[in-house]
Every structure is written in structure tokens, then in C-alpha cells.
Write an enzyme that holds these catalytic residues in place. Structure first.
Site, PDB file in Angstrom:
ATOM      1  N   ASP A 165     -75.089 -10.116  16.451  1.00 36.86           N
ATOM      2  CA  ASP A 165     -74.522  -8.786  16.572  1.00 36.86           C
ATOM      3  C   ASP A 165     -73.240  -8.897  17.415  1.00 36.86           C
ATOM      4  OD1 ASP A 165     -74.367  -5.922  16.592  1.00 36.86           O
ATOM      5  OD2 ASP A 165     -75.183  -5.981  18.632  1.00 36.86           O
ATOM      6  N   ARG A 166     -72.379  -7.887  17.350  1.00 36.53           N
ATOM      7  CA  ARG A 166     -71.125  -7.947  18.106  1.00 36.53           C
ATOM      8  C   ARG A 166     -71.224  -7.149  19.412  1.00 36.53           C
ATOM      9  NH1 ARG A 166     -65.609  -5.077  16.259  1.00 36.53           N
ATOM     10  NH2 ARG A 166     -66.393  -3.579  17.811  1.00 36.53           N
ATOM     11  N   ASP A 167     -71.194  -5.820  19.315  1.00 34.21           N
ATOM     12  CA  ASP A 167     -71.134  -4.974  20.512  1.00 34.21           C
ATOM     13  C   ASP A 167     -72.430  -5.038  21.307  1.00 34.21           C
ATOM     14  OD1 ASP A 167     -68.543  -4.006  19.743  1.00 34.21           O
ATOM     15  OD2 ASP A 167     -69.541  -2.744  18.263  1.00 34.21           O
ATOM     16  N   CYS A 175     -75.605  -2.475   3.238  1.00 35.86           N
ATOM     17  CA  CYS A 175     -75.180  -3.474   4.214  1.00 35.86           C
ATOM     18  C   CYS A 175     -75.373  -3.024   5.666  1.00 35.86           C
ATOM     19  CB  CYS A 175     -73.721  -3.877   3.987  1.00 35.86           C
ATOM     20  SG  CYS A 175     -72.533  -2.517   3.913  1.00 35.86           S
ATOM     21  N   ARG A 176     -75.516  -1.739   5.896  1.00 32.59           N
ATOM     22  CA  ARG A 176     -75.636  -1.246   7.268  1.00 32.59           C
ATOM     23  C   ARG A 176     -76.987  -1.643   7.855  1.00 32.59           C
ATOM     24  NH1 ARG A 176     -73.703   2.676  10.879  1.00 32.59           N
ATOM     25  NH2 ARG A 176     -75.306   3.915  11.927  1.00 32.59           N
ATOM     26  N   LYS A 177     -76.957  -2.354   8.982  1.00 32.40           N
ATOM     27  CA  LYS A 177     -78.211  -2.682   9.663  1.00 32.40           C
ATOM     28  C   LYS A 177     -78.926  -1.379  10.037  1.00 32.40           C
ATOM     29  CE  LYS A 177     -75.945  -5.107  12.737  1.00 32.40           C
ATOM     30  NZ  LYS A 177     -75.596  -5.916  13.931  1.00 32.40           N
ATOM     31  N   CYS A 217     -75.375   2.854   2.285  1.00 34.40           N
ATOM     32  CA  CYS A 217     -75.089   1.547   1.677  1.00 34.40           C
ATOM     33  C   CYS A 217     -76.260   0.583   1.873  1.00 34.40           C
ATOM     34  CB  CYS A 217     -73.834   0.958   2.306  1.00 34.40           C
ATOM     35  SG  CYS A 217     -74.056   0.619   4.081  1.00 34.40           S
ATOM     36  N   THR A 251     -71.954  -7.077  11.946  1.00 35.00           N
ATOM     37  CA  THR A 251     -71.791  -5.931  12.821  1.00 35.00           C
ATOM     38  C   THR A 251     -71.578  -4.632  12.055  1.00 35.00           C
ATOM     39  OG1 THR A 251     -70.375  -4.988  14.572  1.00 35.00           O
ATOM     40  CG2 THR A 251     -69.328  -6.519  13.057  1.00 35.00           C
ATOM     41  N   CYS A 277     -70.017  -3.891   8.309  1.00 36.62           N
ATOM     42  CA  CYS A 277     -70.297  -2.747   7.443  1.00 36.62           C
ATOM     43  C   CYS A 277     -69.405  -1.596   7.890  1.00 36.62           C
ATOM     44  CB  CYS A 277     -71.764  -2.350   7.537  1.00 36.62           C
ATOM     45  SG  CYS A 277     -72.111  -0.755   6.752  1.00 36.62           S
TER      46      CYS A 277
END
Length: 440
Positions: free
Chosen positions: A263-265, A365-367, A363, A305, A344
Site C-alpha cells: 500500500d502507499r499512504d 480494481c479498487r481495494k 470498478c 494504491t 485505482c
């Protein structure tokens, strides 16, 4: 398809390892570097080879002969006088009637050449450059490309570069149309002759490749596969260690890869809510070290992310790209790199001022959905069952589980994850420790 291997360099930087043989004949795991290259090509059906030789040429020619003992056919071009690193190509132009591979004989690599060539043919350009991230982008030549992969700028390590840049480095492997050779303005007959008191030479990068930037005719093929220059004693020792550990062949995309999805943030950079301003992006303590440990472990480091700020109209695609460039630059300054970044841009809830309607969608692709991980697995041939998802939230853990990965939570909640840690570095240390235990 013919393969041209440039093996005429003197190898002055690595003379302390071997000064009485040409650099391509220095041995790794008991075989010359050039023999490893030829074996990689032969195994994938590239058996028609031309080797350009100069310094101590007889060592190469006597060892490999016509190539029949190595399962290939080898011809030689002997450079009697220095012609520049592309002069031999112009002299060979009559033999180069179709697209060909051009490789350096002092590089250590194991890549899926058929995948590389297929990408070149799909793009339909004159040249495709093999590009990859490395641990020292700040002193490497960088390629800047558009969204289609077309090269726009080529910055040498001596040239000034943007403050933030993508870690995309030229690896010295190419697929080239002979038509590109015809565009340099120098004929084969001119090469090696005297002009204004100087011998006419041809430089591959400066006179053939770099002029194609911005033309839409040269593309970047990004890959995490293993390609390293062994031109200094330190780099030679490093690639010997990589060979011994099996890391060279394992990175070939013919083989299933293992990844640590990140994950990023809140995982790599400090969490500030919706990050809209590049000035807000700041690496967390230990994040670069964590990514660096992934880099040296045999795992791919892949960011996945959610970025709903795009759909909300608060950040443009270009601004997000610049934020990710900052992330790559800061990581690169500490010797770490990412093998892929997937994001995403969607958001399911509509009705906000300034939103981008076409991105307001439910969508795949969104976690916590697994779309980004599945896309990465397809593009990088990742075995999800042998991979990990690390993040600081429930959506990260669920996305990892939905993709079939093991999971690591940065935090203290009980979300059914495999590992809990208080930082990305601690999580990576535990992941690698568990993998080491399981592989005993």
C-alpha cells in the site's frame, strides 16, 4: 532474428580482475560472461549471432569459433581501428536486413527475449530500449516516456534532470530496425575514413538512438528482469553473488515471480488523509530500507494504491504521476526501487462538485477488490499464492486475501492477517524471516 553482440571494449575499469583477457571472457560460475549470454539466447531460439570484436579479439574467436559447439552460428566483425560503439553496425548494414537484437557483451542478464521482441513488434517502432529501475538512478541515464511508452527524453547522468523523476534506466539491450541506422547521416563507406583530420566514428546513443526521442519511433520496454553491468570489480563481485544465489535466472519473466505488494499512504509515506499536494508526500522512517530489503530478497516490490482523488477531481493524472515520481526519486536516493506501481483512480460515490463522471464507478480494481494485484500478476507473471500484501488498513488485508496472497498488517488490529508489525520495515523483516524458515 539476428543478434549483434558488441564485444570490442577494453574493460579498463575491471582490469584488476583480469587484464590479459577481454572483459566478456571474465568468468562467472566457471564460464565467460559472454557464454552465459549466448546460452540465454540459444535457449530462446536466437541462434544467429554476430559478435563485434577488437581488443584481444583472438581470445573470443578462439574460444567460441563458429559457435557450433555452443548450439549457435557465430560470425565476427573485427574492428581493426576504433569506429565508435556503432561504427561496426553501419559496416554490417548489408547483413542487417530486418529487425535485430543489439546487446553489450559485458552485461550480465537473463531475460525473456521473446516477450521483449513481441513488445517491439506490437509498438511498431524503429527501436525498443530495455529499461528497468535500479538502485542508483541518480547517477544513471534516465528515459522519460509518454503513457504509450514512447521515449520523449533521454537524460545522461551528466545532464540536469527534473527534481522528481521516474526510476527508468536504459539497460543497454535493444531491438533495432536497420532503418534506424540509415537515419544517422553517415554511410558505411564513410566510417573509418578521415574527415577534417579525424577518423569518422559513430556513437550509438548520441547519433542513432537519442535523435529518435520525441519522434514516436522509439519505445521503452519496462521490465524487472535481471540486467547488470559487471564493468567494475565491485559490480563483478555483486553479480557473482547473484549468480550463486540463483537471483539472475529467477528474475526471468518466463518463471513465476514472488512479490511483496505495498500500500502507499500510511505504509510507504506518511498518512495525511487524501494526499492532494506533492509537498505533503514524505517517506516514513524505514520505508526505503524496507523496499531495499525487498529488492535484494528476490521478491518484486509492487505498489498498489487506491487514489480516489482522481475521480474526485482533486488531483489530475499528471499530478499523481509527479507524486509517484517523487516517491521513486526519494527511494532511489536511498538505494531502493519499485518494480511496479498500480493505482485505482475510481470512486463509487457520485454527486460531488468537480468530480470526473466517467471515473465514478464501482470498478474491479479498487481495494478491497483484487483487480490491481491481478493485473500486476498478469503483467509480471507473479505467483500470488507465494506473494504478500502489506498495508495499514482493512482494505489492504482483504485485497491481499481476495488475490490469494498472504498478508501483513502495519498496525495492531486483528483482521485475520498472517503478520502484524508496527512499521513497513518490521513487516518486511518478518516476511523475509518466515520465507527463510520455510525454505530451509
Amino acid at each position: 532474428m539476428k543478434t549483434v553482440i558488441m564485444a570490442g571494449g577494453r574493460g579498463t575499469r575491471i582490469s584488476s580482475v583480469a587484464s590479459d583477457i577481454p572483459k566478456p571472457m571474465i568468468r562467472i560460475e566457471g564460464k565467460p560472461v559472454l557464454e552465459h549470454e549466448i546460452a540465454c539466447l540459444r535457449e530462446q531460439g536466437f541462434t544467429d549471432i554476430i559478435i563485434t570484436v577488437s581488443h584481444l579479439a583472438e581470445h573470443i574467436m578462439n574460444y567460441f569459433g563458429d559457435g557450433s559447439s555452443f548450439g549457435v552460428n557465430i560470425e565476427y566483425f573485427v574492428e581493426e581501428q576504433p569506429l565508435g560503439n556503432a561504427g561496426a553496425l553501419l559496416k554490417l548494414r548489408p547483413q542487417l536486413t530486418e529487425d535485430f537484437l543489439l546487446l553489450n557483451a559485458d552485461a550480465v542478464f537473463d531475460i525473456d527475449f521473446n516477450r521483449f521482441v513481441a513488445y517491439h513488434r506490437e509498438k511498431g517502432g524503429l527501436v525498443t530500449l530495455f529499461t528497468h529501475p535500479n538502485s542508483h538512478p541518480y547517477d544513471s541515464g534516465l528515459l522519460i516516456a509518454d503513457d504509450s511508452g514512447a521515449a520523449e527524453k533521454w537524460l545522461t547522468k551528466e545532464e540536469s534532470r527534473p527534481q522528481w523523476y521516474r526510476n527508468r534506466v536504459n539497460a543497454g539491450l535493444h531491438v533495432i530496425s536497420p532503418l534506424a541506422l540509415d537515419m544517422c547521416g553517415i554511410s558505411a563507406d564513410e566510417v573509418g575514413t578521415e574527415r577534417d583530420g579525424k577518423t569518422v566514428k559513430v556513437d550509438l546513443d548520441r547519433q542513432i538512438l537519442k535523435p529518435l526521442c520525441g519522434s514516436g519511433k522509439m519505445f521503452c520496454y519496462d521490465s524487472p528482469e535481471y540486467v547488470k553491468d559487471m564493468g567494475t570489480p565491485d559490480r563483478y563481485e555483486a553479480v557473482c553473488a547473484d549468480f550463486a544465489a540463483g537471483r539472475v535466472s529467477a528474475r526471468n519473466l518466463k518463471h513465476k515471480q514472488r512479490a511483496v505488494f505495498l500500500d502507499r499512504d500510511g505504509t510507504i509515506n506518511k498518512y495525511v488523509g487524501f494526499l492532494r499536494d506533492i509537498e505533503q508526500f514524505e517517506l516514513l522512517d524505514g520505508a526505503a530500507e524496507a523496499v531495499r530489503r525487498i529488492n535484494t530478497s528476490g521478491f518484486l516490490a509492487v505498489v498498489v494504491t487506491n487514489q480516489p482523488v482522481i475521480a474526485r477531481g482533486e488531483v489530475t493524472f499528471g499530478e499523481l504521476s509527479e507524486i509517484h515520481n517523487k516517491m521513486e526519486t526519494l527511494l532511489g536516493q536511498e538505494g531502493a526501487y519499485l518494480d511496479g506501481i498500480y493505482y485505482c483512480p475510481h470512486h463509487p460515490h457520485k454527486g460531488y462538485e468537480g468530480e470526473v463522471p466517467e471515473l465514478k464507478t464501482d470498478c474491479s480494481c479498487r481495494k478491497p477488490k483484487a483487480g490491481m494485484l491481478l493485473k500486476a500478476a498478469e503483467e509480471l507473471n507473479i505467483d500470488l499464492s507465494r506473494s504478500w500484501m502489506a498495508g495499514d488498513g482493512e482494505n489492504d488485508i482483504l485485497a491481499g486475501k481476495n488475490a490469494g496472497c498472504r498478508t501483513a498488517l502495519i498496525g495492531s488490529e486483528d483482521l485475520g492477517q498472517d503478520i502484524t508489525a508496527d512499521s513497513l520495515l518490521a513487516a518486511v523483516e518478518r516476511i523475509l524471516s518466515e520465507e527463510q524458515e520455510e525454505n530451509k
